[in-house]
Enzyme design. Structure first.
Site, PDB file in Angstrom:
ATOM      1  N   LYS A  86      -9.754  -7.590   7.803  1.00 39.90           N
ATOM      2  CA  LYS A  86     -10.502  -7.727   9.050  1.00 39.90           C
ATOM      3  C   LYS A  86     -10.529  -6.404   9.798  1.00 39.90           C
ATOM      4  O   LYS A  86      -9.648  -5.558   9.602  1.00 39.90           O
ATOM      5  CB  LYS A  86      -9.913  -8.821   9.941  1.00 39.90           C
ATOM      6  CG  LYS A  86      -8.594  -8.469  10.613  1.00 39.90           C
ATOM      7  CD  LYS A  86      -8.214  -9.537  11.596  1.00 39.90           C
ATOM      8  CE  LYS A  86      -6.780  -9.446  12.059  1.00 39.90           C
ATOM      9  NZ  LYS A  86      -6.546  -8.555  13.194  1.00 39.90           N
ATOM     10  N   HIS A  95       0.829  -1.215   0.000  1.00 41.63           N
ATOM     11  CA  HIS A  95       0.000   0.000   0.000  1.00 41.63           C
ATOM     12  C   HIS A  95       0.856   1.253   0.000  1.00 41.63           C
ATOM     13  O   HIS A  95       0.607   2.198  -0.744  1.00 41.63           O
ATOM     14  CB  HIS A  95      -0.953  -0.004   1.206  1.00 41.63           C
ATOM     15  CG  HIS A  95      -2.143  -0.893   0.985  1.00 41.63           C
ATOM     16  ND1 HIS A  95      -2.074  -2.241   1.079  1.00 41.63           N
ATOM     17  CD2 HIS A  95      -3.425  -0.598   0.649  1.00 41.63           C
ATOM     18  CE1 HIS A  95      -3.263  -2.765   0.821  1.00 41.63           C
ATOM     19  NE2 HIS A  95      -4.109  -1.790   0.560  1.00 41.63           N
TER      20      HIS A  95
END
Lengths: 292, 191
Positions: B103, B36
């Site tokens: 999550k 990222h």
């Protein structure tokens, strides 16, 4: 291969692949208590299947095999230097076998050399005693739950937390609220009231060595543990933060003395994938008994 | 349980609602912190990695090479997604991602990007590394293995019936926002 090395590799394997009985029992109760047909119930079913699969395949319960933390209780004159050398070798070998992920990164260069060895990795705490027994406990502490740990310095104005037990209660419950979803619930809290910044966190983590079903011998802390557990489970956070009835499986609190100027409350969070095992070693360093 | 099978078209994704349980079948690409940051800093994807209409999985698997030199995924649960919140919205926009698996949920920026560009957040069960590794049928390729290390590399995986729950949809709904607000109010009553 030395006998100690073999024993420690087996300790790592079992810690990584098997949930201890006391935690498993709490997870089964939690599955039974969730409302049927909810996503919380589905989550608990997947967790139950995962525990069974990991044990059968002897593979990590969770891919984040965590920080590797040994707690060694040993007689006076125990050779801690050799133990630590063998523990490092065991971690390296367990990584090669896939019981541990290549999980240790150089914080300056960002490099991961794949061995899981480096400064602070693994960590070994020694505690000598006057008895003859040598016990080795191991906690594999995943990063997701480690990240939601929190240390509060009281008084804490925004939470209206003063330097008393009600203040402790407020900040501990704030930690539960903030951890939701991220820490892979239902989880377990280890808390230390007092200490300095380092010992506060250290003692809070040591609470994870207690059995989930035990009771605190200090009646004040016992009452606080029961209260936090009940209150947290009434908040509706639930497994994975999906909403539901089980937010926490247990709360373990200890206290350490503090200097008058400081009042820390240190909260460590352990995810449902509670990886903790222990062994007693005989004179030849063979495993004579499992501790959990 | 709804089957969600490749190709992941915008229409299929926009039809999903918060609370839907899906079984995902198709290709997913893992990508976590290092990936990222790298993409956000302007880094380029390898030419054979195409994320358009693809699925990005916040996961750092345990992988082993077998005797024939084939990679095998032995543990593959999700990692906490909130760390990617500073980057995720732009990556959804720039690379045309249709679903992010992770999550713990993500924040308002990502939720807005899901709405604008037709993407959803799929919550996998944290810690369920074995159940989810069983759904990985093949490792198609791996990228940035040397540069980022095994957990942070981009692993291209064929998955089958991978279970996840839609917790943020493309209509602006977020289960995480709702549960947080509810639990915060419940806590306030108990202090």
């Amino acid at each position: 291969m030395s006998v100690l090395l073999e024993s420690l590799i087996e300790l790592i394997r079992r810690s990584s692949a098997e949930i201890p009985d006391d935690v498993n029992e709490a997870l089964v109760r939690s599955l039974e208590s969730e409302k049927k047909g909810t996503i919380a119930e589905s989550a608990m079913r997947i967790i139950e299947r995962n525990i069974e699969l990991a044990k059968r395949k002897s593979q990590p319960i969770c891919q984040d095999t965590g920080s590797v933390i040994f707690y060694v209780t040993c007689p006076v004159h125990f050779d801690t230097v050799t133990f630590e050398e063998v523990a490092r070798e065991a971690v390296k070998e367990a990584t090669r076998k896939g019981f541990l992920r290549q999980n240790s990164v150089d914080s300056i260069t960002g490099k991961n050399d794949g061995t899981n060895l480096g400064p602070g990795s693994p960590t070994v705490h020694f505690h000598q005693h006057r008895g003859a027994a040598t016990e080795v406990r191991l906690v594999l502490k995943g990063g997701g739950c480690e990240n939601v740990g929190a240390q509060y310095s009281l008084p804490q104005e925004t939470l209206h937390a003063n330097r008393d037990l009600d203040g402790c209660r407020r900040v501990i419950l704030d930690a539960v609220l903030q951890a939701q979803g991220k820490g892979c619930g239902p989880g377990v809290l280890g808390v230390c009231i007092g200490g300095d910044r380092a010992t506060g966190y250290e003692f809070s983590k040591q609470q994870f060595l207690r059995l989930l079903g035990d009771r605190n011998p200090n009646p004040t802390l016992d009452a606080l543990e029961q209260d936090i557990l009940k209150t947290a489970n009434d908040l509706g956070i639930g497994p994975m933060g999906f909403g539901g009835r089980t937010t926490l499986l247990g709360v373990k609190i200890c206290a350490a003395n503090r200097v008058p100027a400081s009042y820390f409350v240190s909260v460590s969070y352990m995810c449902w994938a509670f990886r903790r095992q222990g062994i007693e070693l005989d004179a030849a360093s063979r495993i004579s008994r499992w501790l959990y | 349980m709804l089957p969600l099978v490749a190709p992941f078209t915008e229409a299929k994704i926009r039809a999903l609602k918060v609370g839907d349980e899906v079984h995902l079948t198709g290709i997913v690409f893992t990508g976590r912190d290092a990936v990222h940051k790298y993409l956000h800093d302007g880094g380029k994807l390898p030419p054979d990695v195409n994320l358009r209409d693809g699925i990005l999985y916040h996961c750092g698997p345990v992988t082993l090479k077998d005797d024939q030199g084939h990679w095998k995924v032995t543990a593959a649960g999700p990692t906490t997604s909130s760390r990617e919140e500073p980057y995720q919205a732009e990556i959804i926009r720039d690379f045309g991602i249709r679903a992010v698996i992770g999550k713990g949920g993500m924040g308002e920026k990502t939720l807005a990007a899901c709405r604008e560009f037709g993407c959803v957040y799929l919550h996998a069960i944290g810690g369920a590394a074995q159940v989810l590794a069983e759904c990985v049928k093949r490792v198609r390729s791996v990228h940035f293995l040397e540069q980022f290390g095994a957990p942070e590399a981009i692993w291209e995986l064929d998955v089958e019936a991978f279970p996840a729950v839609v917790t943020m949809d493309s209509n602006g709904n977020s289960l995480h926002r709702d549960v947080f607000a509810h639990s915060q109010a419940e806590l306030a009553r108990r202090l």
